[in-house]
Motif scaffolding. Structure first.
Motif, short mmCIF file in Angstrom:
data_model
loop_
_atom_site.label_atom_id
_atom_site.label_comp_id
_atom_site.label_asym_id
_atom_site.label_seq_id
_atom_site.Cartn_x
_atom_site.Cartn_y
_atom_site.Cartn_z
N ALA A 3 1.46 8.01 -4.03
CA ALA A 3 0.79 8.56 -5.21
C ALA A 3 -0.29 9.54 -4.77
O ALA A 3 -0.48 10.61 -5.39
N LEU A 4 -1.00 9.21 -3.69
CA LEU A 4 -2.02 10.12 -3.17
C LEU A 4 -1.39 11.41 -2.69
O LEU A 4 -1.94 12.51 -2.90
N GLN A 18 7.83 9.67 4.02
CA GLN A 18 8.17 9.27 2.65
C GLN A 18 7.46 10.12 1.61
O GLN A 18 8.01 10.39 0.53
N GLY A 19 6.25 10.55 1.94
CA GLY A 19 5.52 11.39 0.98
C GLY A 19 5.82 12.86 1.14
O GLY A 19 5.37 13.68 0.34
N HIS A 20 6.57 13.23 2.21
CA HIS A 20 7.00 14.61 2.45
C HIS A 20 5.82 15.57 2.55
O HIS A 20 5.87 16.69 2.04
N ILE A 21 4.76 15.12 3.20
CA ILE A 21 3.62 15.99 3.46
C ILE A 21 3.90 16.74 4.76
O ILE A 21 4.17 16.13 5.79
N PRO A 22 3.87 18.06 4.78
CA PRO A 22 4.12 18.82 6.00
C PRO A 22 3.06 18.50 7.06
O PRO A 22 1.90 18.24 6.74
N TYR A 50 0.81 -1.22 0.00
CA TYR A 50 0.00 0.00 0.00
C TYR A 50 0.85 1.27 0.00
O TYR A 50 0.32 2.37 -0.21
N THR A 51 2.14 1.14 0.22
CA THR A 51 3.00 2.33 0.28
C THR A 51 2.99 3.12 -1.04
O THR A 51 2.84 4.36 -1.03
N PRO A 52 3.13 2.46 -2.21
CA PRO A 52 3.08 3.23 -3.47
C PRO A 52 1.77 4.00 -3.64
O PRO A 52 1.76 5.12 -4.15
N GLU A 64 -5.91 3.63 16.53
CA GLU A 64 -5.01 4.80 16.62
C GLU A 64 -3.63 4.45 16.06
O GLU A 64 -3.01 5.26 15.33
N ASP A 65 -3.13 3.26 16.37
CA ASP A 65 -1.82 2.85 15.87
C ASP A 65 -1.83 2.74 14.34
O ASP A 65 -0.85 3.10 13.68
N ARG A 66 -2.92 2.24 13.79
CA ARG A 66 -3.01 2.14 12.33
C ARG A 66 -2.99 3.53 11.68
O ARG A 66 -2.31 3.74 10.66
N ALA A 67 -3.74 4.46 12.24
CA ALA A 67 -3.76 5.82 11.69
C ALA A 67 -2.39 6.46 11.78
O ALA A 67 -1.93 7.14 10.84
N ASP A 68 -1.69 6.24 12.90
CA ASP A 68 -0.34 6.81 13.07
C ASP A 68 0.64 6.22 12.06
O ASP A 68 1.51 6.93 11.53
N ALA A 69 0.50 4.91 11.79
CA ALA A 69 1.42 4.25 10.85
C ALA A 69 1.27 4.84 9.45
O ALA A 69 2.27 5.10 8.74
N VAL A 70 0.03 5.07 9.03
CA VAL A 70 -0.20 5.65 7.71
C VAL A 70 0.28 7.10 7.68
O VAL A 70 0.89 7.56 6.69
#
Length: 288
Positions: free
Chosen positions: A193-194, A239-243, A187-189, A226-232
């Motif tokens: 992409a998003l 990696q996506g460099h979103i501020p 799911y990382t790619p 909560e852990d799942r949301a934090d991981a994403v």
């Protein structure tokens, strides 16, 4: 004539020997007097602690005379019941020894003051015995209460242990089946992409919400979501460099909004999810 004299001497010797034996028998049956304190009494048997500290077994019979000596010179004697012979009483016992080395008492006498002292001692001992019995009864009650309390604690501990075992088994089952919070690399790619698509949007914001199935405890499922949301969120930021200023606070939705049938493994897997949405903040974008 000489023969007759010899025979006479023999008879005299025989008579003399018989007299000696008779004297010996009388001496052995002589009366004995023993003074001391009554150490114990059990019916007709009385244990007397003599003045030389030895114990003398005194046997009382129906013919034993019990008396209390009175007067300044102890010249008067009052007949008393054998019930007066109580432990602690100073007495003088008189009688003869039998084959069992028991003093068969013909008489037992004591002073009046000594009887009063012994009765006081006996009364004190009785009071002490009563107190000891009460203490023993109270101790038995306390021991029974303590035993019941220990049994209740053991039952409570057993229930607690059983409950902890269920929690541990439940946690293990959840962790084995639904406790994974790491993002599958496949799911990382899609997340990257998003992120690339979101960056050109004026005033964009990214919202991440984690969900869980109902398998396991509510508290655990809340933490898993909560852990799942934090991981994403970490993938989008690192990696996506979103501020971080473009990321809304990760949402832990727990068991809410079930999309699949949680009674089936497939439905449970569908409910263990993370939803990512790209939003546009019109205020930031300057859109009326």
């Amino acid at each position: 004539m000489a023969h007759f004299n010899s025979l006479r001497r023999i008879n005299v010797v025989a008579v003399s020997l018989m007299g000696f034996a008779l004297l010996t028998t009388v001496s052995a049956a002589q009366s004995v007097k023993v003074q001391g304190v009554i150490k114990g009494r059990n019916g007709e048997m009385m244990v007397l602690k003599a003045e030389d500290s030895t114990d003398v077994n005194v046997l009382l019979t129906d013919s034993t005379q019990v008396g209390q000596v009175q007067g300044m010179f102890q010249a008067r004697r009052k007949q008393m019941s054998m019930a007066a012979l109580i432990p602690g009483l100073k007495v003088k016992a008189e009688g003869t020894y039998n084959d069992q080395k028991q003093l068969v008492a013909t008489s037992v006498s004591f002073k009046g003051n000594d009887l009063q002292d012994a009765e006081k001692i006996e009364a004190g001992l009785h009071e002490t015995k009563v107190q000891v019995q009460q203490n023993e009864e109270e101790l038995e009650k306390q021991n029974a209460a303590l035993k019941a309390q220990n049994e209740a604690l053991q039952q409570q501990q057993a229930k607690l242990t059983e409950h902890e075992a269920k929690i541990a088994a439940n946690r293990a089952a959840v962790e084995a089946a639904s406790g994974k919070t790491k993002v599958d690399p496949k799911y990382t790619p899609q997340l990257l992409a998003l992120a690339d698509k979101a960056k050109p949007i004026n005033g964009y914001m990214i919202e991440v919400k984690g969900f869980a199935s109902t398998v396991g405890s509510t508290e655990l499922n809340q933490q898993l979501s909560e852990d799942r949301a934090d991981a994403v969120t970490n993938i989008l930021v690192q990696q996506g460099h979103i501020p971080l200023t473009r990321m809304l606070a990760p949402g832990a939705m727990g068991e809410t909004h079930q999309v699949g049938d949680d009674k089936t493994e497939k439905g449970q897997a569908e409910n263990r999810r993370v939803v990512v949405r790209v939003l546009q903040n019109k205020a930031i974008a300057g859109i009326p």
